[in-house]
Each structure stands twice: as C-alpha cells, then as structure tokens.
Design a protein around this motif. Structure first.
Motif, PDB file in Angstrom:
ATOM      1  N   LEU A   1       6.957  28.827  35.515  1.00  0.00           N
ATOM      2  CA  LEU A   1       7.533  27.623  34.906  1.00  0.00           C
ATOM      3  C   LEU A   1       6.726  27.158  33.688  1.00  0.00           C
ATOM      4  CD1 LEU A   1       8.381  25.724  38.201  1.00  0.00           C
ATOM      5  CD2 LEU A   1       9.999  26.819  36.638  1.00  0.00           C
ATOM      6  N   ASP A   2       5.800  28.003  33.228  1.00  0.00           N
ATOM      7  CA  ASP A   2       4.943  27.686  32.071  1.00  0.00           C
ATOM      8  C   ASP A   2       4.157  26.393  32.269  1.00  0.00           C
ATOM      9  OD1 ASP A   2       5.610  29.980  30.562  1.00  0.00           O
ATOM     10  OD2 ASP A   2       7.459  29.015  29.897  1.00  0.00           O
ATOM     11  N   LEU A   3       3.639  26.197  33.477  1.00  0.00           N
ATOM     12  CA  LEU A   3       2.804  25.031  33.794  1.00  0.00           C
ATOM     13  C   LEU A   3       1.384  25.497  34.076  1.00  0.00           C
ATOM     14  CD1 LEU A   3       5.317  23.174  36.123  1.00  0.00           C
ATOM     15  CD2 LEU A   3       4.629  22.488  33.816  1.00  0.00           C
ATOM     16  N   PRO A   4       0.396  24.619  33.906  1.00  0.00           N
ATOM     17  CA  PRO A   4      -0.994  25.000  34.201  1.00  0.00           C
ATOM     18  C   PRO A   4      -1.111  25.519  35.631  1.00  0.00           C
ATOM     19  CG  PRO A   4      -0.917  22.853  33.137  1.00  0.00           C
ATOM     20  CD  PRO A   4       0.500  23.241  33.440  1.00  0.00           C
ATOM     21  N   ALA A   5      -1.854  26.622  35.800  1.00  0.00           N
ATOM     22  CA  ALA A   5      -1.897  27.265  37.113  1.00  0.00           C
ATOM     23  C   ALA A   5      -3.311  27.632  37.558  1.00  0.00           C
ATOM     24  CB  ALA A   5      -1.010  28.505  37.087  1.00  0.00           C
ATOM     25  N   THR A   6      -4.305  26.921  37.078  1.00  0.00           N
ATOM     26  CA  THR A   6      -5.682  27.208  37.471  1.00  0.00           C
ATOM     27  C   THR A   6      -6.102  26.264  38.587  1.00  0.00           C
ATOM     28  OG1 THR A   6      -6.197  27.896  35.219  1.00  0.00           O
ATOM     29  CG2 THR A   6      -8.057  27.384  36.658  1.00  0.00           C
ATOM     30  N   PRO A   7      -6.449  26.807  39.770  1.00  0.00           N
ATOM     31  CA  PRO A   7      -6.889  25.926  40.858  1.00  0.00           C
ATOM     32  C   PRO A   7      -8.145  25.149  40.468  1.00  0.00           C
ATOM     33  CG  PRO A   7      -6.497  28.149  41.667  1.00  0.00           C
ATOM     34  CD  PRO A   7      -6.446  28.206  40.160  1.00  0.00           C
ATOM     35  N   SER A   8      -8.215  23.917  40.905  1.00  0.00           N
ATOM     36  CA  SER A   8      -9.397  23.096  40.637  1.00  0.00           C
ATOM     37  C   SER A   8      -9.530  22.060  41.748  1.00  0.00           C
ATOM     38  CB  SER A   8      -9.274  22.402  39.274  1.00  0.00           C
ATOM     39  OG  SER A   8      -8.209  21.481  39.290  1.00  0.00           O
ATOM     40  N   GLY A   9     -10.635  21.381  41.765  1.00  0.00           N
ATOM     41  CA  GLY A   9     -10.863  20.347  42.762  1.00  0.00           C
ATOM     42  C   GLY A   9     -10.365  18.999  42.277  1.00  0.00           C
ATOM     43  N   VAL A  10     -10.329  18.045  43.192  1.00  0.00           N
ATOM     44  CA  VAL A  10      -9.936  16.678  42.870  1.00  0.00           C
ATOM     45  C   VAL A  10     -10.984  15.724  43.423  1.00  0.00           C
ATOM     46  CG1 VAL A  10      -7.459  17.181  42.784  1.00  0.00           C
ATOM     47  CG2 VAL A  10      -8.487  16.483  44.945  1.00  0.00           C
ATOM     48  N   GLN A  11     -11.024  14.530  42.870  1.00  0.00           N
ATOM     49  CA  GLN A  11     -12.019  13.531  43.258  1.00  0.00           C
ATOM     50  C   GLN A  11     -11.438  12.479  44.204  1.00  0.00           C
ATOM     51  OE1 GLN A  11     -15.329  13.460  42.347  1.00  0.00           O
ATOM     52  NE2 GLN A  11     -14.951  15.489  41.528  1.00  0.00           N
ATOM     53  N   TYR A  12     -10.532  12.889  45.066  1.00  0.00           N
ATOM     54  CA  TYR A  12      -9.949  11.957  46.026  1.00  0.00           C
ATOM     55  C   TYR A  12      -9.676  12.700  47.326  1.00  0.00           C
ATOM     56  CZ  TYR A  12      -5.779  14.022  43.885  1.00  0.00           C
ATOM     57  OH  TYR A  12      -4.857  14.890  43.382  1.00  0.00           O
ATOM     58  N   GLY A  13      -9.489  11.963  48.393  1.00  0.00           N
ATOM     59  CA  GLY A  13      -9.271  12.562  49.693  1.00  0.00           C
ATOM     60  C   GLY A  13      -7.824  12.937  49.940  1.00  0.00           C
ATOM     61  N   THR A  14      -7.637  14.001  50.708  1.00  0.00           N
ATOM     62  CA  THR A  14      -6.303  14.444  51.128  1.00  0.00           C
ATOM     63  C   THR A  14      -6.404  14.953  52.564  1.00  0.00           C
ATOM     64  OG1 THR A  14      -6.472  16.800  50.566  1.00  0.00           O
ATOM     65  CG2 THR A  14      -5.902  15.274  48.763  1.00  0.00           C
ATOM     66  N   ASP A  15      -5.269  15.260  53.144  1.00  0.00           N
ATOM     67  CA  ASP A  15      -5.237  15.862  54.476  1.00  0.00           C
ATOM     68  C   ASP A  15      -5.374  17.380  54.422  1.00  0.00           C
ATOM     69  OD1 ASP A  15      -4.853  13.400  55.755  1.00  0.00           O
ATOM     70  OD2 ASP A  15      -2.682  13.507  55.471  1.00  0.00           O
ATOM     71  N   ALA A  16      -5.444  17.968  53.246  1.00  0.00           N
ATOM     72  CA  ALA A  16      -5.465  19.427  53.107  1.00  0.00           C
ATOM     73  C   ALA A  16      -6.598  20.094  53.888  1.00  0.00           C
ATOM     74  CB  ALA A  16      -5.509  19.816  51.632  1.00  0.00           C
ATOM     75  N   PRO A  17      -7.834  19.592  53.856  1.00  0.00           N
ATOM     76  CA  PRO A  17      -8.884  20.279  54.632  1.00  0.00           C
ATOM     77  C   PRO A  17      -8.598  20.305  56.133  1.00  0.00           C
ATOM     78  CG  PRO A  17      -9.876  18.808  53.020  1.00  0.00           C
ATOM     79  CD  PRO A  17      -8.392  18.516  53.033  1.00  0.00           C
ATOM     80  N   GLU A  18      -8.073  19.223  56.664  1.00  0.00           N
ATOM     81  CA  GLU A  18      -7.762  19.181  58.090  1.00  0.00           C
ATOM     82  C   GLU A  18      -6.619  20.139  58.424  1.00  0.00           C
ATOM     83  OE1 GLU A  18      -8.295  16.404  56.279  1.00  0.00           O
ATOM     84  OE2 GLU A  18     -10.151  15.731  57.203  1.00  0.00           O
ATOM     85  N   LEU A  19      -5.608  20.202  57.557  1.00  0.00           N
ATOM     86  CA  LEU A  19      -4.507  21.147  57.769  1.00  0.00           C
ATOM     87  C   LEU A  19      -5.031  22.576  57.734  1.00  0.00           C
ATOM     88  CD1 LEU A  19      -1.808  19.444  55.529  1.00  0.00           C
ATOM     89  CD2 LEU A  19      -1.764  19.651  58.022  1.00  0.00           C
ATOM     90  N   SER A  20      -5.859  22.876  56.753  1.00  0.00           N
ATOM     91  CA  SER A  20      -6.435  24.206  56.624  1.00  0.00           C
ATOM     92  C   SER A  20      -7.256  24.568  57.859  1.00  0.00           C
ATOM     93  CB  SER A  20      -7.305  24.267  55.365  1.00  0.00           C
ATOM     94  OG  SER A  20      -7.894  25.547  55.239  1.00  0.00           O
ATOM     95  N   ASP A  21      -8.076  23.634  58.323  1.00  0.00           N
ATOM     96  CA  ASP A  21      -8.883  23.876  59.523  1.00  0.00           C
ATOM     97  C   ASP A  21      -8.015  24.151  60.741  1.00  0.00           C
ATOM     98  OD1 ASP A  21     -11.203  23.563  58.081  1.00  0.00           O
ATOM     99  OD2 ASP A  21     -11.604  21.523  58.800  1.00  0.00           O
ATOM    100  N   ALA A  22      -6.796  23.600  60.748  1.00  0.00           N
ATOM    101  CA  ALA A  22      -5.867  23.810  61.865  1.00  0.00           C
ATOM    102  C   ALA A  22      -5.047  25.089  61.683  1.00  0.00           C
ATOM    103  CB  ALA A  22      -4.932  22.610  61.999  1.00  0.00           C
ATOM    104  N   GLY A  23      -5.301  25.838  60.601  1.00  0.00           N
ATOM    105  CA  GLY A  23      -4.597  27.092  60.372  1.00  0.00           C
ATOM    106  C   GLY A  23      -3.335  26.971  59.554  1.00  0.00           C
ATOM    107  N   VAL A  24      -3.088  25.800  58.975  1.00  0.00           N
ATOM    108  CA  VAL A  24      -1.906  25.596  58.136  1.00  0.00           C
ATOM    109  C   VAL A  24      -2.336  25.782  56.674  1.00  0.00           C
ATOM    110  CG1 VAL A  24      -0.137  23.954  57.400  1.00  0.00           C
ATOM    111  CG2 VAL A  24      -0.942  23.938  59.772  1.00  0.00           C
ATOM    112  N   PRO A  25      -1.797  26.802  55.986  1.00  0.00           N
ATOM    113  CA  PRO A  25      -2.185  26.988  54.587  1.00  0.00           C
ATOM    114  C   PRO A  25      -1.924  25.724  53.774  1.00  0.00           C
ATOM    115  CG  PRO A  25      -0.877  28.839  55.357  1.00  0.00           C
ATOM    116  CD  PRO A  25      -0.817  27.789  56.419  1.00  0.00           C
TER     117      PRO A  25
END
Length: 109
Positions: free
Chosen positions: A46-70
């Motif tokens: 879609l011609d959008l920026p596609a470089t993974p990077s970190g963010v300076q705020y909290g999300t549920d993503a680490p907990e989901l990842s730890d539970a085996g959910v990509p």
C-alpha cells in the motif's frame, strides 16, 4: 484496596512508574516476527512505511505475545489523541486503516 482486602499485598516501585515489558517483533524465532512480516508486506503493497519500531506507550501486545497470540501494535490515528476525553481520528486515516487491515486479512496465511 488494603482497607477492603487486607490479605492482598500491593507493591509499587519507588519511581512510581508503571513498567511494561517490551514487544520486539524483530526477535527470532517467534510468531510475532512472522506476523510482523505479514503486516510489513501489506504496508509495503500500500506504499506505507513498513519498518518495525518501538513506541513510548503501553499496550496489551506483550501480554498477548506471552500467551502465544502473535501481536504487533498497528493502527490509524495519533496516540496523542487516543484514549482521551476528546478522542478523535481523521477520516482519511480511518479509511487508510481499513485498507491496511483488509490487505493484512487478504495476505495472512
């Protein structure tokens, strides 16, 4: 909380800061990395920026990842306007977000 539930132990770091573990989709091997590649490929198409990077705020993503959910953190809008009393998103950004999610769903295995 202790007044109502004296058996509960509550600890707070001296800094008073809430610390969440990071999510790094570039670490191998992981389902997060595989999913991040799917997302990045969709963004590139879609011609959008596609470089993974970190963010300076909290999300549920680490907990989901730890539970085996990509997990990746992805969404339209600006974090400065998110989760506030006057939360809002530009309609063009919303439409672009819909296109991104559609492209991810079309390409996900």
């Amino acid at each position: 909380m202790r007044a109502e539930h004296p058996w509960i132990e509550v600890e707070q770091p001296e800094s008073g800061r809430f610390v969440l573990p990071p999510l790094d989709p570039r670490q191998e091997p992981s389902a997060d990395a595989d999913f991040a590649r799917v997302v990045c490929s969709a963004l590139e198409r879609l011609d959008l920026p596609a470089t993974p990077s970190g963010v300076q705020y909290g999300t549920d993503a680490p907990e989901l990842s730890d539970a085996g959910v990509p997990a990746v953190v992805l969404g339209p809008g600006n974090i400065e306007q998110a989760h506030t009393k006057d939360e809002w998103i530009d309609l063009d950004e919303l439409a672009r977000g819909v296109a991104v999610y559609r492209e991810i769903m079309r390409s996900a295995v």
